[in-house]
Design an enzyme around this catalytic site. Structure first.
Site, PDB file in Angstrom:
ATOM      1  NE  ARG A 153      76.455  36.387  51.988  1.00  0.00           N
ATOM      2  CZ  ARG A 153      76.053  36.745  50.774  1.00  0.00           C
ATOM      3  NH1 ARG A 153      74.828  37.218  50.609  1.00  0.00           N
ATOM      4  NH2 ARG A 153      76.857  36.635  49.731  1.00  0.00           N
ATOM      5  CE  LYS A 177      79.425  38.472  52.773  1.00  0.00           C
ATOM      6  NZ  LYS A 177      80.736  37.841  52.516  1.00  0.00           N
ATOM      7  CG  HIS A 249      78.181  30.715  56.050  1.00  0.00           C
ATOM      8  ND1 HIS A 249      77.444  31.864  55.863  1.00  0.00           N
ATOM      9  CD2 HIS A 249      79.015  30.638  54.978  1.00  0.00           C
ATOM     10  CE1 HIS A 249      77.835  32.460  54.750  1.00  0.00           C
ATOM     11  NE2 HIS A 249      78.780  31.731  54.187  1.00  0.00           N
ATOM     12  NE  ARG A 252      75.845  32.039  51.640  1.00  0.00           N
ATOM     13  CZ  ARG A 252      75.241  32.761  50.696  1.00  0.00           C
ATOM     14  NH1 ARG A 252      73.919  32.768  50.628  1.00  0.00           N
ATOM     15  NH2 ARG A 252      75.941  33.456  49.816  1.00  0.00           N
ATOM     16  CG  HIS A 275      78.453  33.366  45.615  1.00  0.00           C
ATOM     17  ND1 HIS A 275      78.642  32.005  45.522  1.00  0.00           N
ATOM     18  CD2 HIS A 275      78.417  33.640  46.942  1.00  0.00           C
ATOM     19  CE1 HIS A 275      78.718  31.481  46.731  1.00  0.00           C
ATOM     20  NE2 HIS A 275      78.580  32.452  47.612  1.00  0.00           N
ATOM     21  CE1 TYR A 284      78.977  25.407  48.800  1.00  0.00           C
ATOM     22  CE2 TYR A 284      79.037  27.252  47.267  1.00  0.00           C
ATOM     23  CZ  TYR A 284      78.871  26.758  48.551  1.00  0.00           C
ATOM     24  OH  TYR A 284      78.624  27.629  49.569  1.00  0.00           O
TER      25      TYR A 284
END
Length: 303
Positions: A153, A177, A249, A252, A275, A284
């Site tokens: 990120r 995050k 992004h 990424r 994630h 994806y």
């Protein structure tokens, strides 16, 4: 209870109890501030404890005129979290947003770049470009190679530290995050670009004391901002006439997509991206139907 006090308490809850990032907390707060501004503009004197579903629905109806369904859903989700907090703290007995349905948005597939597009973007960087005797072209190439090579990120990129680099082991330490830590593999090519930047570019910068451990710096010796990385990528896209709207992004997303297309395990990609849920990574799987066809042709016993 007054609105701004409730918002302050909610922000502290998100930071301390849920461990969310500053950017996420700011996004939640912005949605509540919109509601507060709406109540003030319409002279609706009601506290967060007594506001009802009808008033919130009216607010959402006003907001819906200027934003797309995905943004509406985000606002409703933010409001729902805020009132869940008030219920959790025993300020309210109910959540007035529970009866409000979010608009159907579908599943947005992330934009990606081909390997050729990524090469064109990076090759468009003027490596001889200097600013105050700092070779910022070399820095910019290293940043984009790191974004794509590690799937970071943009906030993770600009916060990367020298002390986070473990090149002998082949990993970098990333704080993602919610201050979640993960180790991401880093390939020899990306390591080489970073070493060139550290040894030949970063040494020419007069570094401000508080940023001694920060990897990527501006020409004034301070940490680069997220906005600056966005600007660098936007200008490069314009230079090569790339007919796509891209951001940090996008690198990424491209990292994850290219790994999947080349046979990487979805669980491994999830861990590298940081994630929490495999469901987030599964998006994806929808990017390239050729991969699904190939999977059948390769692995099914009656191919």
């Amino acid at each position: 209870m007054k609105w701004h006090q409730a918002l302050t308490d909610f922000s502290l809850y998100l930071k301390i109890e849920r461990g969310l990032s500053k950017n996420t907390i700011a996004s939640y707060s912005f949605d509540i501030e919109k509601l507060i501004a709406y109540l003030e503009d319409h002279k609706i004197a009601v506290s967060p404890i007594h506001i009802n579903s009808e008033t919130i629905q009216q607010f959402i109806y006003q907001v819906a005129k200027g934003v797309n369904p995905r943004s509406q859903s985000r606002i409703i989700s933010g409001l729902r979290s805020f009132f869940n907090f008030l219920v959790f703290e025993d300020y309210r007995n109910d959540n007035p947003v529970d009866l409000i349905e979010s608009p159907r948005t579908g599943r947005k597939l992330p934009d990606t770049l081909s390997l050729e597009d990524i090469d064109r973007l990076i090759n468009a960087i003027d490596l001889s470009k200097e600013y105050n005797q700092v070779r910022i072209g070399e820095r910019d190439r290293t940043m984009l190679e790191t974004l794509y090579g590690c799937g970071l990120r943009v906030s993770e990129l600009v916060n990367l530290k020298l002390s986070d680099l473990f090149f002998e082991e082949g990993f970098i330490n990333i704080i993602g995050k919610g201050d979640k830590q993960r180790f991401v593999p880093i390939g020899p090519a990306t390591q080489n670009y970073i070493n060139i930047y550290i040894n030949e570019v970063r040494t020419a910068i007069k570094i401000q004391k508080e940023f001694n451990d920060t990897l990527f710096l501006n020409n004034r010796g301070k940490q680069l901002t997220r906005a600056m990385v966005f600007t660098i990528i936007k200008k490069l896209a314009e230079e090569i006439n790339l007919n796509k709207t891209i951001s940090p992004h996008t690198f990424r997303h491209s990292f994850a997509t290219h790994l999947l297309e080349n046979g990487a395990d979805l669980r491994a990609i999830q861990m590298m991206l940081g994630h929490l849920s495999i469901t987030t990574t599964e998006i994806y799987m929808h990017l390239d139907k050729k991969q699904l066809k190939k999977a059948i042709q390769t692995f099914h016993p009656r191919k």
